[in-house]
Structures are given as structure tokens and as C-alpha cells.
Design a protein around this motif. Structure first.
Motif, short mmCIF file in Angstrom:
data_model
loop_
_atom_site.label_atom_id
_atom_site.label_comp_id
_atom_site.label_asym_id
_atom_site.label_seq_id
_atom_site.Cartn_x
_atom_site.Cartn_y
_atom_site.Cartn_z
N ILE A 305 -39.86 -56.03 -12.06
CA ILE A 305 -40.90 -56.00 -13.02
C ILE A 305 -42.09 -55.04 -12.40
N PRO A 311 -43.21 -54.07 -22.38
CA PRO A 311 -43.54 -55.47 -22.43
C PRO A 311 -42.49 -56.36 -22.58
N SER A 312 -41.64 -55.85 -23.53
CA SER A 312 -40.38 -57.00 -23.88
C SER A 312 -39.44 -56.96 -22.57
N ARG A 314 -40.46 -56.55 -19.42
CA ARG A 314 -40.96 -57.49 -18.44
C ARG A 314 -41.13 -58.95 -18.96
N LYS A 315 -41.01 -59.38 -20.10
CA LYS A 315 -40.78 -60.59 -20.59
C LYS A 315 -39.57 -61.24 -20.47
N ILE A 316 -38.28 -60.49 -20.67
CA ILE A 316 -37.08 -60.95 -20.24
C ILE A 316 -36.74 -61.01 -19.18
N ASN A 317 -37.17 -59.94 -17.95
CA ASN A 317 -37.10 -60.16 -16.71
C ASN A 317 -37.66 -61.28 -15.96
N ALA A 318 -38.80 -61.47 -16.45
CA ALA A 318 -39.58 -62.76 -15.76
C ALA A 318 -38.84 -64.02 -16.54
N ALA A 319 -38.44 -64.06 -17.52
CA ALA A 319 -37.92 -65.14 -18.05
C ALA A 319 -36.30 -65.37 -17.40
N GLN A 322 -37.36 -66.99 -14.19
CA GLN A 322 -38.00 -68.31 -13.96
C GLN A 322 -37.01 -69.39 -14.51
N ILE A 339 -47.82 -63.77 -13.04
CA ILE A 339 -46.46 -64.50 -12.86
C ILE A 339 -46.91 -65.70 -12.29
#
Length: 758
Positions: A305, A311-312, A314-319, A322, A339
Motif C-alpha cells: 500500500i 483507492p480500490s 488499497r482497500k483490497i490489499n488492506a483486506a 487483515q 491501518i
């Protein structure tokens, strides 16, 4: 009636359904300097200086000072305490007052801190008409007399020289309204108690006094009790910067070996523990992309990230991270702020942060909610000074791994492991041409990063060279039993020195060379022993202590409660104090009924007390002063036995060479040297005393006249260049004639140009 767009029929009722919600404009929270009722000029100086939000010490202290309360604030260096007492000072003084004299006094322990405070005054009070001056030891006293004659509004001084000047000029300081003792604990540690007491005795009773200190020793509490009126204690100590369950580990590596060291560390974490999540912090987005590619090619599942990522994405990679699909996340500082991973175990600093607060922000994401965690940092040679700054900020000593200290947290990675990963990286670069192109971009990005990186403190850069971080041993994490024996053997081989020289070892016992060296060694035995002692001291484990321990006695809770009625502490600390009080055992005995087994004065009766009156009185001797000349001479030559010197020494009068001040304190007589009277006679400053009552500002002659050839020449040149504000009639007529001549010349020049054109 026509239906106009945008206008409703007044005769018809309008029903608003429950589904429609009216959004109100949310009011912005005003918790900054704008909410402190500061004047426009003061607020402008604050914003120009670059302050946006007040620090905790500023947020708590400034409103109390503006109310006129005496404040004792506990604040450490770097918490913004200078602005905390300067901003309300500007708000109280506001405009220049030439006839009132000095109205604010700031006392600093060192000249460097005083000059730094003066610099802040000039920057923050740039739009104000206040005049400030500094009184420091070592500077010219004549210049300081002149500065005080100019009636400055603010005086920044060190206590010793300021008291000297006060006694020389016989200053009363009756116009002082605002007094600040900066770094008050250091003022008392330096033994300036008498000077501070004398200065306070000269100050008026209606003043406002502020004390800023990092610690709260007993002497400071007693001073506040005597010199302050109903003070408020602000115990805004710096909160615990790091979680209790967090371990810090550092690895000294070269810049070109950092990527190999990261691979070694990640593979070690993957092998030693299962399902532990790790975040890797890098300097730029180019570092993030490059590390992501290398980890993918090395078979380590990861995601990444950075701020400019979609943005999408980033959201996918963070998910992914997590949810546990990947155990490694590579991020930059900007992208990592949003995060929150409560079960994070490890943090790796690929590029060591330049600011200590940034380090705390990074590693504070693991070891939350009472869990354990570890922060690993790869430190290059150009980042070692930042490591020292960090530990001084945290207040922790450095623990370097050596042959004698095997349990340190600063060490190296095994050379064998690094060589294996370096070889695998070379193979990857040979097989993938795109990695070489990305590496060039990476180098350019790192150069830009170095330009924006703030420099470490000069003290840390100097002290890092003395610590010898480059010669540390292998870190305990990567050390094996065979490697430990090998390192010990290599260390012994490096430090081995034979007992004798080549003449003693190879020569015969009765040879001339052997006997000569023996005699030489015996003659210089003391020097040899001292040299060996110095070498042993250098081999000791180097540590960096955060700050020297205070020599002053600590204050007790009873002293604080007797002195301060109002004590302000952080909320977290207040809750911990309440819990601590609840956990204390309740006394079951009643003092009125309970009879102890031993009396309270048992140790006193047995003569076991330290400060017993009989013991102290037995050591005191009383000498009566003689009433004749012979007896006086005899009294001067009295002697007593000195235990340290082992001989009789003359008893000197403790008040010899001292004078008694107005407040009854004895200070050295050298303070009074009549230099101020000589300066007044030399500069004719006493002629201007008559104008002081009329409210005019005193402007004494700057310097005494010099009667050298060049001094007279310079004075003549200054008189020629000087222009008087009030011109005589002759000067006005002459100026008009010159102006008319210029106009005639200009007209002639214009006519000549016209003829040439024709």
C-alpha cells in the motif's frame, strides 16, 4: 395561479416525509490557538512561526497564565514549553513602554538556552513593538549597562550575571510583572540557590511567576512554596511512549545489503513462528514496489500500500492482510496512518525513520491490548545518529552486543546468511531485466528522500563515532553455539598481545637486548599500567544514558500536597492513580486506640539517629572574639586539624570576601566593583537622568571617543554624510537653486534632441 419552479404554493401544505433528512453544517472544532482569545498581532506571530495546533503543555498552560495564575509545569525538552510562556507574555505586554522599564524577566541556566529563547522572542514577537535584551556571563558588562539603560520590555538572562548587574546598578526591579524560571531544576542543580533567592527578593510582590521543569525535586517545591502565591501544578509528564510488551531489536547492516537482510529476517520470522503478521515500512513508494517484486520472486506472499495507489486497490490489499491471506504488508508512512491491525506482532523498519515520533508511530501499531510484539530495524551507517536520537528521546540506554555483553539488542546478522541472500538476489537480477530498471528509479528516489530527510543532532553525530556500533557482534536471534565459539576465538585473536617484545621473546635471557628491555619496562611500569587501564575501559560495553541523574532530593507527595492546592495530571495517569489508591491495603488499626510495641522515638533514645543533636553539637566548636589587638591576631591564626590533609590548617572566616545583600544573603564581594559608576562617567549617561521623570527614553552615548587619526577621520566622514532633519534657510535656498539648474539642463537636453531629429 402559475406554478413557478422553486416556489411552493403558500395555500398548500407541504408534508416532509420521514425519509428525508436535513443535513446541518457541522461546526468545526476550535481547539487551537484561535480559541485562546489571543490578539491579532500575537496570533499572527504564532501562525507565521508555523504553529498550527498547540501541544499538550501549551493547551493546558496558556489559559492558566492568561488568567494570571502562578504555574509550575513539568515539561521535557521539545514539548513546546518556550512558546507556552512566550505567547501569554506577548498577550500581557502587547505594546512598547519606554518609561515603565523592564516588565518581563526570563531566567535560563545556560547562555545557549538564553540565546535560543531570545531567538524565539524575535520570531514570535515580530509584529509587536516590544524591545528585548539579553544579559549573559562572559559578555561585555558595558554593553549590558547600555542595554538596561534603554529600558527593554523583556530581559533574558542567566542568574549569575544578572544578579551581578543588579548589584552594580542597584536595580530594584519594581516594574517586573512576569517572571519565568526556565529549566528550574537545572538552575538549582547548578548551585544557584542564593542567586535565585536574592533575585526573587528584589522582585515585587504583585508579579506573576512561572516555573518550567523536567523534574520536581524537593528544593523546587520549597522554592515554589516560598516564592509563588497559590501556584497550580501541571504534571504533564510525557506519557509512556512505547507499549510495555514491545521489544526493540536493531541490526547494523550496510546500505547495499539491506534487501538481503530483510529477506533473512522475513524467512526467519516465517520459519520460527506461524501466522504472525508483519508490516514493513519503507521510505518511498518506489521502495515499496521494488520490495514487493523481490518478495514475490522469492516466494514470500505479500501485499503493498502507498498513498498514490488506486483507492480500490488499497482497500483490497488492506483486506487481504487483515483477513490473513498474506502475512507481510509493505507500506509507506503516509499510507500506514489509516491501518489498524489489533493483532499485529511484528514491525520492520526497512528505512530507519529520521524522527523519533515517527518511529513511535510506526512501532506503536503492534503489541496492543496487552499483547506482545517486536519491532525490528535495519540501521545503515548513515542512520546510526538517528538511532541515538531515538534512545535519548525514549530515555532508554543502548545495549550493544559484544563478546562480554551477549544479551544486547543491537547487533549484526550472520555473514553466511547475508551471503546466501545476496547470491539469490544476483540471480534474480540476471533473470529479470525489469528489476534492474526499477533499481535505477529506486536510487533516484532515495536521493530525493535524503534531501528532504532532516539531519540528526550534532551531539548524536559526534557520539556515534565513539560508540563503535560497526564493530558489534552477531545478534542473539541469529547466533548459534558454533558461531558463538568462533566469534569468541576471533575476538581473542584480534585482541591478543604478547607479554614481551621481539627482543625479549627471541633473545637470550642474559643478552644485552633482553636486559635493556627489562630495565626500560621497569622504568615505565606506571605508564604501561595506565595504558592497559585505558584499553580496558574502552572495551567496556558502551551505553548511552538518557540524562544524568539529578543530585537533588526528590519531593514527596506530602510536600506537593502542602504546596499546591490544584494539581492537573493527564486523564490516563489520573485513572491509574485512582486504581493504585484502591489497591492499597486499608489500615485496620486506629491511631487513637492502637498502642505500638516500640515507642516512636526509640532510635533517638538509643542514639542511632543520623542527625542527632548531641552528635552534631559535639562536632561544633565555638571561638570567642578577643577584646584586644593581641587576642585578635591570635584569633586570626587559630588552626584546626584537617583530616584529609593530615595537618593543622588555619581556620578561615566563612564570611571573608563576601557582602550582605538587602535580603540578608551573603554573596561574593567581587560582585560590587563600581564599574557601573565608571561607565556612567565615561559615557555621560548621568546627564540623561533628568529626562527619565518626563517619560523620555534614555539614550546614553554609545562608546567613548577615541583620539586616533583614523577615529577623527571617520568622525568627519560621518558628519558629512549625516543630514539634519531641520534645515536652515540657507540650506533650503541652496537646494532650490540646485533643483532649478537641473531643470534647465533637462530642458536644454530635450531641445537638442529635437533639432537632431529634424
Amino acid at each position: 395561479m402559475l406554478d413557478l419552479p422553486g416556489f411552493a404554493d403558500p395555500n398548500k401544505a407541504v408534508n416532509i416525509s420521514n425519509d428525508v433528512t436535513i443535513k446541518k453544517k457541522s461546526k468545526k472544532k476550535m481547539g487551537g490557538f484561535h480559541s485562546m482569545n489571543l490578539s491579532f498581532q500575537v496570533l499572527k506571530g504564532v501562525t507565521n512561526r508555523g504553529y498550527r495546533q498547540p501541544t499538550p503543555i501549551q493547551q493546558k498552560t496558556i489559559p492558566l497564565i492568561l488568567e494570571g495564575r502562578d504555574v509550575v509545569a513539568m515539561a521535557k525538552t521539545g514539548s513546546g514549553k518556550t512558546a507556552a510562556f512566550l505567547i501569554p507574555m506577548f498577550e500581557k505586554l502587547k505594546t512598547r513602554s519606554a518609561k515603565a522599564g523592564a516588565r518581563a524577566l526570563i531566567l535560563s541556566p545556560t547562555r545557549e538556552l538564553a540565546l535560543q529563547t531570545l531567538k524565539f522572542i524575535k520570531e514570535l514577537g515580530k509584529g509587536l513593538s516590544l524591545k528585548s535584551s539579553v544579559i549573559l556571563g562572559g559578555d561585555s558588562m558595558d554593553d549590558q549597562f547600555e542595554a538596561l539603560h534603554g529600558n527593554p520590555d523583556i530581559i533574558v538572562a542567566t542568574p549569575g550575571r544578572f544578579l551581578h548587574v543588579c548589584i552594580e546598578m542597584d536595580l530594584k526591579l519594581t516594574s517586573i510583572e512576569y517572571v519565568v524560571f526556565d529549566e528550574a531544576d537545572r538552575l538549582f542543580e547548578m548551585g544557584l540557590n542564593e542567586q535565585l533567592t536574592e533575585i526573587v527578593g528584589r522582585l515585587p510582590d504583585f508579579r506573576q511567576t512561572l516555573l518550567f521543569s523536567a523534574t520536581l525535586p524537593k528544593v523546587l517545591v520549597e522554592f515554589a512554596k516560598a516564592g509563588l502565591s497559590d501556584p497550580v501544578l501541571l504534571r504533564l509528564d510525557v506519557e509512556t511512549k512505547l507499549p510495555e510488551g514491545l521489544k526493540l531489536e536493531y541490526f547494523m547492516v550496510r546500505s547495499e545489503e539491506k534487501l538481503a537482510a530483510l529477506l533473512v529476517l522475513l524467512k526467519f520470522l516465517m520459519d520460527s513462528s506461524k501466522n504472525q503478521q508483519t508490516i514493513v515500512f519503507a521510505a518511498t513508494k518506489h521502495h515499496v514496489e521494488y520490495i514487493h517484486l523481490i518478495l514475490d520472486r522469492s516466494g514470500i506472499s505479500n501485499t503493498y500500500i502507498y498513498s498514490s495507489l488506486d483507492p480500490s486497490a488499497r482497500k483490497i490489499n488492506a483486506a487481504k492482510f487483515q483477513s490473513g491471506k498474506t502475512n507481510v504488508l509493505v507500506v509507506t508512512d503516509v499510507a500506514a496512518r489509516g491501518i489498524d491491525i489489533p493483532y499485529l506482532e511484528n514491525v520492520i523498519n526497512f528505512n530507519f525513520p529520521a524522527k523519533a515520533k515517527l518511529f513511535v508511530h510506526r512501532v506503536g501499531r503492534c503489541a496492543r491490548a496487552g499483547r506482545l510484539g517486536t519491532a525490528y530495524s535495519l540501521v545503515a551507517p548513515d542512520e546510526q545518529a538517528y538511532l541515538l536520537d531515538l534512545h535519548l528521546f525514549l530515555g532508554r540506554p543502548l545495549s550493544i552486543v559484544t563478546s562480554t555483553n551477549l544479551e544486547g539488542n543491537i547487533g549484526k546478522i550472520s555473514r553466511d546468511l547475508l551471503e546466501d541472500q545476496l547470491a539469490s538476489l544476483l540471480v534474480l537480477e540476471a533473470q529479470n531485466a525489469d528489476l534492474v530498471a526499477i533499481q535505477k528509479t529506486l536510487d533516484n528516489a532515495y536521493k530525493q528522500y535524503l534531501r528532504s530527510r532532516p539531519t540528526a543532532s550534532s551531539d548524536s553525530n559526534r557520539r556515534v563515532k565513539e560508540l563503535g556500533l560497526d564493530v558489534c557482534s552477531i545478534h542473539p536471534i541469529f547466533r548459534q553455539v558454533e558461531e558463538l565459539h568462533r566469534d569468541c576465538l576471533l575476538e581473542k585473536m584480534k585482541t591478543y598481545r604478547p607479554q614481551g617484545t621481539i627482543f625479549e621473546i627471541c633473545g637470550k635471557n642474559k643478552s644485552v637486548e633482553y636486559l635493556t628491555m627489562k630495565e626500560k619496562r621497569a622504568a615505565h611500569k606506571d605508564k604501561i599500567d595506565n595504558h592497559k587501564k585505558l584499553l580496558n575501559d574502552k572495551k567496556a560495553v558502551p551505553t548511552v544514558q538518557p540524562s544524568p541523574k539529578s543530585v537533588l532530593a526528590d519531593s514527596t507527595s506530602k510536600d506537593i500536597n502542602d504546596t499546591f492546592r490544584n494539581v492537573i495530571v493527564p486523564k490516563k495517569r489520573h485513572q491509574m492513580d485512582v486504581l493504585y489508591k484502591k489497591s492499597k491495603k486499608i489500615k485496620t488499626e486506629d491511631e487513637k486506640v492502637f498502642i505500638p510495641y516500640a515507642p516512636n522515638d526509640q532510635h533517638t533514645e538509643l542514639g542511632l539517629t543520623v542527625n542527632n543533636f548531641q552528635n552534631e553539637a559535639s562536632k561544633v566548636q565555638m571561638d570567642l572574639t578577643g577584646d584586644s589587638e593581641e587576642a585578635m591576631k591570635l584569633n586570626r591564626s587559630l588552626k584546626k586539624w584537617d583530616r584529609k590533609k593530615k595537618k593543622m590548617v588555619t581556620v578561615e572566616n566563612p564570611l571573608k570576601g563576601k557582602i550582605k545583600t538587602e535580603s540578608g544573603v551573603w554573596i561574593p564581594a567581587t560582585y560590587k566593583s563600581n564599574r557601573y559608576a565608571e561607565w556612567k562617567d565615561r559615557t555621560k549617561a548621568n546627564q540623561n537622568h533628568g529626562n527619565e521623570d518626563e517619560g523620555e527614553e534614555v539614550r546614553p552615548q554609545l562608546k567613548a571617543k577615541r583620539y586616533t587619526h583614523w577615529a577623527k577621520h571617520n568622525e568627519k566622514m560621518e558628519r558629512k554624510q549625516r543630514k539634519s532633519e531641520m534645515k536652515s534657510m540657507d540650506q533650503i535656498i541652496k537646494a532650490r537653486e540646485i533643483a532649478e539648474r537641473k531643470k534647465k539642463r533637462q530642458k536644454k537636453g530635450k531641445k537638442g534632441r529635437k533639432h537632431k531629429k529634424k
